[in-house]
Design a protein around this motif. Structure first.
Motif, PDB file in Angstrom:
ATOM      1  N   THR A 113       7.109   2.615 -14.490  1.00 39.08           N
ATOM      2  CA  THR A 113       6.996   1.165 -14.324  1.00 39.08           C
ATOM      3  C   THR A 113       5.591   0.736 -13.926  1.00 39.08           C
ATOM      4  O   THR A 113       5.286  -0.455 -13.934  1.00 39.08           O
ATOM      5  CB  THR A 113       8.002   0.657 -13.275  1.00 39.08           C
ATOM      6  OG1 THR A 113       7.939   1.485 -12.112  1.00 39.08           O
ATOM      7  CG2 THR A 113       9.415   0.684 -13.827  1.00 39.08           C
ATOM      8  N   GLY A 114       4.742   1.675 -13.562  1.00 37.41           N
ATOM      9  CA  GLY A 114       3.326   1.405 -13.326  1.00 37.41           C
ATOM     10  C   GLY A 114       3.061   0.322 -12.303  1.00 37.41           C
ATOM     11  O   GLY A 114       3.702   0.243 -11.253  1.00 37.41           O
ATOM     12  N   GLU A 115       2.101  -0.557 -12.620  1.00 38.93           N
ATOM     13  CA  GLU A 115       1.667  -1.582 -11.688  1.00 38.93           C
ATOM     14  C   GLU A 115       2.727  -2.653 -11.458  1.00 38.93           C
ATOM     15  O   GLU A 115       2.612  -3.452 -10.533  1.00 38.93           O
ATOM     16  CB  GLU A 115       0.376  -2.241 -12.199  1.00 38.93           C
ATOM     17  CG  GLU A 115      -0.824  -1.319 -12.206  1.00 38.93           C
ATOM     18  CD  GLU A 115      -1.146  -0.790 -10.817  1.00 38.93           C
ATOM     19  OE1 GLU A 115      -1.110  -1.587  -9.859  1.00 38.93           O
ATOM     20  OE2 GLU A 115      -1.419   0.415 -10.700  1.00 38.93           O
ATOM     21  N   ARG A 116       3.769  -2.695 -12.290  1.00 34.80           N
ATOM     22  CA  ARG A 116       4.800  -3.702 -12.113  1.00 34.80           C
ATOM     23  C   ARG A 116       5.782  -3.328 -11.016  1.00 34.80           C
ATOM     24  O   ARG A 116       6.700  -4.084 -10.714  1.00 34.80           O
ATOM     25  CB  ARG A 116       5.551  -3.917 -13.427  1.00 34.80           C
ATOM     26  CG  ARG A 116       4.687  -4.523 -14.523  1.00 34.80           C
ATOM     27  CD  ARG A 116       5.477  -4.730 -15.800  1.00 34.80           C
ATOM     28  NE  ARG A 116       6.025  -3.477 -16.320  1.00 34.80           N
ATOM     29  CZ  ARG A 116       7.326  -3.241 -16.467  1.00 34.80           C
ATOM     30  NH1 ARG A 116       8.203  -4.148 -16.130  1.00 34.80           N
ATOM     31  NH2 ARG A 116       7.731  -2.091 -16.971  1.00 34.80           N
ATOM     32  N   SER A 117       5.619  -2.179 -10.430  1.00 34.02           N
ATOM     33  CA  SER A 117       6.562  -1.696  -9.426  1.00 34.02           C
ATOM     34  C   SER A 117       6.033  -1.912  -8.009  1.00 34.02           C
ATOM     35  O   SER A 117       4.837  -1.789  -7.753  1.00 34.02           O
ATOM     36  CB  SER A 117       6.836  -0.208  -9.645  1.00 34.02           C
ATOM     37  OG  SER A 117       7.632   0.300  -8.597  1.00 34.02           O
ATOM     38  N   LEU A 118       6.948  -2.193  -7.090  1.00 36.17           N
ATOM     39  CA  LEU A 118       6.604  -2.324  -5.679  1.00 36.17           C
ATOM     40  C   LEU A 118       6.674  -0.987  -4.946  1.00 36.17           C
ATOM     41  O   LEU A 118       6.394  -0.921  -3.755  1.00 36.17           O
ATOM     42  CB  LEU A 118       7.553  -3.325  -5.003  1.00 36.17           C
ATOM     43  CG  LEU A 118       7.549  -4.744  -5.575  1.00 36.17           C
ATOM     44  CD1 LEU A 118       8.632  -5.581  -4.897  1.00 36.17           C
ATOM     45  CD2 LEU A 118       6.185  -5.389  -5.421  1.00 36.17           C
ATOM     46  N   VAL A 119       7.058   0.074  -5.659  1.00 35.49           N
ATOM     47  CA  VAL A 119       7.198   1.402  -5.058  1.00 35.49           C
ATOM     48  C   VAL A 119       6.090   2.305  -5.577  1.00 35.49           C
ATOM     49  O   VAL A 119       5.909   2.447  -6.791  1.00 35.49           O
ATOM     50  CB  VAL A 119       8.573   2.011  -5.390  1.00 35.49           C
ATOM     51  CG1 VAL A 119       8.671   3.459  -4.898  1.00 35.49           C
ATOM     52  CG2 VAL A 119       9.686   1.171  -4.768  1.00 35.49           C
ATOM     53  N   PRO A 120       5.323   2.939  -4.692  1.00 33.08           N
ATOM     54  CA  PRO A 120       4.246   3.831  -5.142  1.00 33.08           C
ATOM     55  C   PRO A 120       4.803   5.067  -5.839  1.00 33.08           C
ATOM     56  O   PRO A 120       5.957   5.446  -5.654  1.00 33.08           O
ATOM     57  CB  PRO A 120       3.532   4.202  -3.840  1.00 33.08           C
ATOM     58  CG  PRO A 120       4.550   3.999  -2.771  1.00 33.08           C
ATOM     59  CD  PRO A 120       5.404   2.855  -3.223  1.00 33.08           C
ATOM     60  N   ALA A 121       3.949   5.706  -6.624  1.00 31.43           N
ATOM     61  CA  ALA A 121       4.395   6.826  -7.460  1.00 31.43           C
ATOM     62  C   ALA A 121       5.064   7.931  -6.662  1.00 31.43           C
ATOM     63  O   ALA A 121       6.058   8.513  -7.088  1.00 31.43           O
ATOM     64  CB  ALA A 121       3.211   7.383  -8.249  1.00 31.43           C
ATOM     65  N   GLY A 122       4.534   8.220  -5.477  1.00 35.68           N
ATOM     66  CA  GLY A 122       5.093   9.307  -4.689  1.00 35.68           C
ATOM     67  C   GLY A 122       6.461   9.035  -4.112  1.00 35.68           C
ATOM     68  O   GLY A 122       7.152   9.961  -3.680  1.00 35.68           O
TER      69      GLY A 122
ATOM     70  N   ARG B 232       0.836  -1.185   0.000  1.00 30.58           N
ATOM     71  CA  ARG B 232       0.000   0.000   0.000  1.00 30.58           C
ATOM     72  C   ARG B 232       0.871   1.234   0.000  1.00 30.58           C
ATOM     73  O   ARG B 232       2.038   1.189   0.358  1.00 30.58           O
ATOM     74  CB  ARG B 232      -0.938   0.001   1.213  1.00 30.58           C
ATOM     75  CG  ARG B 232      -0.242   0.053   2.563  1.00 30.58           C
ATOM     76  CD  ARG B 232      -1.277   0.134   3.670  1.00 30.58           C
ATOM     77  NE  ARG B 232      -0.678   0.183   4.980  1.00 30.58           N
ATOM     78  CZ  ARG B 232      -0.391  -0.882   5.705  1.00 30.58           C
ATOM     79  NH1 ARG B 232      -0.627  -2.084   5.232  1.00 30.58           N
ATOM     80  NH2 ARG B 232       0.152  -0.757   6.896  1.00 30.58           N
ATOM     81  N   ARG B 233       0.287   2.289  -0.407  1.00 33.16           N
ATOM     82  CA  ARG B 233       1.032   3.528  -0.552  1.00 33.16           C
ATOM     83  C   ARG B 233       1.648   3.930   0.776  1.00 33.16           C
ATOM     84  O   ARG B 233       1.006   3.920   1.804  1.00 33.16           O
ATOM     85  CB  ARG B 233       0.095   4.632  -1.053  1.00 33.16           C
ATOM     86  CG  ARG B 233       0.810   5.892  -1.479  1.00 33.16           C
ATOM     87  CD  ARG B 233      -0.208   6.884  -1.989  1.00 33.16           C
ATOM     88  NE  ARG B 233       0.421   7.938  -2.715  1.00 33.16           N
ATOM     89  CZ  ARG B 233       0.816   7.851  -3.957  1.00 33.16           C
ATOM     90  NH1 ARG B 233       0.679   6.730  -4.594  1.00 33.16           N
ATOM     91  NH2 ARG B 233       1.368   8.878  -4.571  1.00 33.16           N
ATOM     92  N   SER B 234       2.923   4.292   0.729  1.00 32.41           N
ATOM     93  CA  SER B 234       3.588   4.688   1.966  1.00 32.41           C
ATOM     94  C   SER B 234       3.251   6.125   2.306  1.00 32.41           C
ATOM     95  O   SER B 234       2.933   6.933   1.447  1.00 32.41           O
ATOM     96  CB  SER B 234       5.109   4.543   1.821  1.00 32.41           C
ATOM     97  OG  SER B 234       5.583   5.462   0.888  1.00 32.41           O
TER      98      SER B 234
END
Length: 317
Positions: A118-127, A56-58
């Protein structure tokens, strides 16, 4: 073939920074996170970047106290190695350099997770992408600490692993390092931050892998005018840089501070737990990643070398 003890590592669930409740163990006074990110539980795994089953978003990372004029602003990104070390590194940077400090590591990640696009393939949220944080925080130095994860649960690697295809792995990893450098530089604009790539300690499973990853970091830093921090040497035998060991001789500092010299009768200190050959936190792991809550010599050694490079080379004025 992997060594038999690796099975024990796998079952032990070595999640760097995912330690037991701090209230149950002796704590480093500085080991209370000042800038925690909210991260989801991750499964037990043998890799330093065991991936979360959900993510989930950090929370937006918060910097430390306002630095004095002329002090650096430092951004620290990475996988679970950085999750473990984030609080100790922050303490060292603040005490020694009066730095402002932001950290946003995520367990289970690799370089491509911090790339924008990298969109949904990433484990890191956009922010928490590297470029997004550079634009938001305007750091002077960006410290990148990555062990080189490439597993089935690191989606942005597109299934490319060192075990299955070493050549493709290193080619892809080099390309991602170049892309990440470019995104950080573009986000910094006229105030392009200096990047410090953290060289890793010995890999007990595939010793040559980490040697080649470190060489890649050194080439990338040289090509872009950035730096490396030889933190991995601080957790390696003096006579054998890439030989894994659980113990090293206590340093003068560790002898003067007994909590950091875990076996004083033999003049040596533990870098790893007996059930964890890959991480440096000396507290047991739990399913919730967090900064290491106990004094751990390996973490302090790594943090001090990073701090030295930031102060003496990345931020020399």
């Amino acid at each position: 073939m992997r060594k038999p003890w690796f099975v024990g590592v796998l079952l032990a669930g070595v999640l760097l920074g995912a330690c037991q409740d701090p209230a149950t163990r002796t704590r480093d006074p500085a080991a209370v996170p000042s800038d925690p990110a909210s991260v989801s539980p991750e499964p037990r795994s043998s890799s330093p970047g065991a991936a979360p089953t959900t993510h989930r978003r950090s929370a937006a990372p918060s910097p430390g106290p306002t630095a004095s004029a002329g002090a650096p602003g430092v951004l620290y990104l990475g996988d679970s190695l950085a999750v473990e070390s984030r609080t100790v590194l922050g303490r060292e940077l603040r005490e020694r350099l009066h730095a402002t400090y932001t950290s946003a590591p995520h367990p289970g990640t690799t370089l491509c997770d911090y790339l924008e696009g990298t969109g949904e393939r990433s484990l890191v949220p956009a922010g928490d992408k590297a470029a997004a944080l550079v634009r938001a925080r305007r750091p002077d130095v960006v410290v990148l600490q990555f062990w080189g994860n490439s597993w089935g649960y690191t989606p942005c690697m597109d299934g490319i692993t060192h075990d299955a295809s070493p050549t493709r792995y290193f080619q892809r990893y080099a390309a991602d390092a170049e892309r990440l450098t470019g995104q950080i530089a573009a986000a910094g604009g006229a105030r392009r931050p200096r990047i410090v790539w953290v060289l890793q300690g010995p890999d007990p499973i595939a010793p040559d892998r980490v040697r080649r990853v470190n060489a890649l970091y050194e080439r990338r830093a040289a090509a872009s005018g950035d730096l490396v921090a030889g933190a991995g040497r601080a957790v390696s035998p003096a006579s054998a840089r890439y030989a894994w060991t659980r113990y090293l001789p206590c340093t003068a500092y560790e002898r003067a501070h007994p909590d950091y010299c875990t076996d004083p009768a033999r003049g040596r200190t533990a870098l790893h737990r007996g059930d964890d050959h890959l991480h440096f936190c000396l507290a047991p792991t739990t399913s919730t990643p967090r900064p290491c809550p106990v004094r751990s010599p390996g973490i302090l050694r790594i943090a001090r070398e990073i701090t030295r490079v930031v102060g003496e080379r990345a931020w020399a004025r």
